[in-house]
Design a protein around this motif. Sequence first.
Motif, PDB file in Angstrom:
ATOM      1  N   LEU A   1       0.823  -1.210   0.000  1.00 48.64           N
ATOM      2  CA  LEU A   1       0.000   0.000   0.000  1.00 48.64           C
ATOM      3  C   LEU A   1       0.859   1.264   0.000  1.00 48.64           C
ATOM      4  O   LEU A   1       0.394   2.342  -0.383  1.00 48.64           O
ATOM      5  CB  LEU A   1      -0.926   0.016   1.221  1.00 48.64           C
ATOM      6  CG  LEU A   1      -2.001  -1.073   1.265  1.00 48.64           C
ATOM      7  CD1 LEU A   1      -2.724  -1.055   2.599  1.00 48.64           C
ATOM      8  CD2 LEU A   1      -2.996  -0.880   0.125  1.00 48.64           C
TER       9      LEU A   1
ATOM     10  N   THR B   1      -4.896   2.572  -4.124  1.00 52.19           N
ATOM     11  CA  THR B   1      -5.507   3.651  -3.357  1.00 52.19           C
ATOM     12  C   THR B   1      -6.804   3.134  -2.736  1.00 52.19           C
ATOM     13  O   THR B   1      -7.300   2.064  -3.117  1.00 52.19           O
ATOM     14  CB  THR B   1      -5.800   4.866  -4.265  1.00 52.19           C
ATOM     15  OG1 THR B   1      -6.258   5.952  -3.460  1.00 52.19           O
ATOM     16  CG2 THR B   1      -6.854   4.550  -5.315  1.00 52.19           C
ATOM     17  N   THR B   2      -7.355   3.877  -1.797  1.00 48.69           N
ATOM     18  CA  THR B   2      -8.577   3.450  -1.121  1.00 48.69           C
ATOM     19  C   THR B   2      -9.788   3.696  -2.010  1.00 48.69           C
ATOM     20  O   THR B   2      -9.949   4.785  -2.565  1.00 48.69           O
ATOM     21  CB  THR B   2      -8.759   4.225   0.196  1.00 48.69           C
ATOM     22  OG1 THR B   2      -7.572   4.122   0.971  1.00 48.69           O
ATOM     23  CG2 THR B   2      -9.923   3.664   0.990  1.00 48.69           C
TER      24      THR B   2
ATOM     25  N   PRO C   1     -16.539   0.603   0.875  1.00 49.06           N
ATOM     26  CA  PRO C   1     -15.812  -0.401   1.648  1.00 49.06           C
ATOM     27  C   PRO C   1     -16.301  -1.818   1.341  1.00 49.06           C
ATOM     28  O   PRO C   1     -17.302  -2.015   0.657  1.00 49.06           O
ATOM     29  CB  PRO C   1     -16.140  -0.023   3.097  1.00 49.06           C
ATOM     30  CG  PRO C   1     -17.482   0.635   3.016  1.00 49.06           C
ATOM     31  CD  PRO C   1     -17.497   1.359   1.692  1.00 49.06           C
TER      32      PRO C   1
ATOM     33  N   SER D   1     -14.360  -3.341   6.227  1.00 47.74           N
ATOM     34  CA  SER D   1     -12.937  -3.050   6.027  1.00 47.74           C
ATOM     35  C   SER D   1     -12.744  -2.199   4.771  1.00 47.74           C
ATOM     36  O   SER D   1     -13.604  -2.174   3.885  1.00 47.74           O
ATOM     37  CB  SER D   1     -12.148  -4.351   5.881  1.00 47.74           C
ATOM     38  OG  SER D   1     -12.320  -5.171   7.018  1.00 47.74           O
ATOM     39  N   LEU D   2     -11.610  -1.538   4.707  1.00 43.84           N
ATOM     40  CA  LEU D   2     -11.307  -0.719   3.537  1.00 43.84           C
ATOM     41  C   LEU D   2     -11.155  -1.587   2.290  1.00 43.84           C
ATOM     42  O   LEU D   2     -10.622  -2.683   2.340  1.00 43.84           O
ATOM     43  CB  LEU D   2     -10.016   0.072   3.764  1.00 43.84           C
ATOM     44  CG  LEU D   2     -10.075   1.190   4.813  1.00 43.84           C
ATOM     45  CD1 LEU D   2      -8.692   1.794   5.006  1.00 43.84           C
ATOM     46  CD2 LEU D   2     -11.071   2.269   4.403  1.00 43.84           C
ATOM     47  N   ARG D   3     -11.654  -1.072   1.190  1.00 44.46           N
ATOM     48  CA  ARG D   3     -11.471  -1.720  -0.105  1.00 44.46           C
ATOM     49  C   ARG D   3     -10.434  -0.911  -0.887  1.00 44.46           C
ATOM     50  O   ARG D   3     -10.430   0.318  -0.846  1.00 44.46           O
ATOM     51  CB  ARG D   3     -12.794  -1.744  -0.877  1.00 44.46           C
ATOM     52  CG  ARG D   3     -12.709  -2.435  -2.254  1.00 44.46           C
ATOM     53  CD  ARG D   3     -13.970  -2.158  -3.059  1.00 44.46           C
ATOM     54  NE  ARG D   3     -15.162  -2.670  -2.422  1.00 44.46           N
ATOM     55  CZ  ARG D   3     -15.649  -3.891  -2.617  1.00 44.46           C
ATOM     56  NH1 ARG D   3     -15.037  -4.713  -3.441  1.00 44.46           N
ATOM     57  NH2 ARG D   3     -16.746  -4.281  -1.986  1.00 44.46           N
ATOM     58  N   TYR D   4      -9.568  -1.616  -1.597  1.00 39.91           N
ATOM     59  CA  TYR D   4      -8.517  -0.940  -2.341  1.00 39.91           C
ATOM     60  C   TYR D   4      -8.686  -1.169  -3.844  1.00 39.91           C
ATOM     61  O   TYR D   4      -9.240  -2.174  -4.280  1.00 39.91           O
ATOM     62  CB  TYR D   4      -7.139  -1.432  -1.886  1.00 39.91           C
ATOM     63  CG  TYR D   4      -6.872  -1.107  -0.439  1.00 39.91           C
ATOM     64  CD1 TYR D   4      -6.379   0.137  -0.061  1.00 39.91           C
ATOM     65  CD2 TYR D   4      -7.128  -2.044   0.558  1.00 39.91           C
ATOM     66  CE1 TYR D   4      -6.153   0.448   1.266  1.00 39.91           C
ATOM     67  CE2 TYR D   4      -6.907  -1.742   1.895  1.00 39.91           C
ATOM     68  CZ  TYR D   4      -6.417  -0.498   2.244  1.00 39.91           C
ATOM     69  OH  TYR D   4      -6.208  -0.194   3.556  1.00 39.91           O
TER      70      TYR D   4
END
Length: 346
Positions: free
Chosen positions: A298, A304-305, A309, A314-317
């Motif tokens: 990352l 990038t984000t 989500p 949780s964050l998705r990239y």
Amino acid sequence: MASNVVNLCQKSLQETYDSYSNIAPFPWWDGTDRLKLEDIYTELELQTKDGKKTDIAETDIFSPRDDCGTPRRIIIEGDPGYGKTTFCKKMAADWDKSDLWNYIQHNQSEICIIFDGLDEVPVKKLPSYFQDIVDQKFRKLKKSVVVVTSRMIREKNEKQHYDTQLCIKGFDDLTFKEFVKKHFKATHANEVHDGSFVMESFLRKLDDLANKDVLSDLSKSPLMALMLCDIAIENETLPETVTKLYTCLVDIVVKRYLAKGNYSEEAAAKMRADIVKALSEIAYESSGKIKDKDQHVLKIGFLTTASKPLSSGSLRYKFVHKTFQEYFAARYLSDLPPDETDILRH
């Protein structure tokens, strides 16, 4: 309450549009290297997709024409890296940020609604998205202009959804050199020669390329032109194919990242291979998830984000540009054992 919501919306839009005015061409650039969009933006060349293929200036896309009158529904297509997203950001950054609510209510015909990246919508949902954009959801703003950008699409009866269909031609030799001049002037503004020495060195490297046809193809795309400029700072020679272009840039970016640590040559080589392997798996799986063991990727700049989500919260990239995901996914497939690639072919 309603006025508070409108004020918050207006403030958020202004902050977002202001951020479009200062950009880092690539995420792995340091924060101090952000550039003013107006200093480096090079006007795109557009043309109609009808039989005549008439050239259209950016400033004239909203103007009346014989083939469509005054267009209210506009789609702009272009190959990957041809500047569709930057064009949208430029339109948004140029927008007059006056009182949002009153402006929309009383100036419908001066409102422009911009959708960037229609090609990222799942194919099965495309027809309904067209209907939403041009008819149902924006029926109350029927006097407003809607601009949609997309890679080249092949949806049936697509003409019925909008008034005019344009495509980005890409840079020609003159606009490519204009872009290069603006880029090096902006990125080397503090140097004595204002970037002209670096630019001339870059142009000499271009002249040394044996295959001028390949150069012509690469230089049409603003993204690839920018990649060539970045590579020229580090390398004596320039790549002559799209695959070599991406491979060279990836090597440079990963090498810069590893240079920040005190690694032995052997350790750096292993980490470089591990990083490329991790990015290739992430690209191929396309889930937006990052395994715990791969969190370090990352920091490199290719991911990038995402705004949405994962279902778990949780964050998705996502990759900073779709073409980087395509490149790394292709690397993943090319590294598979022959028996696995045979299964994929069938």
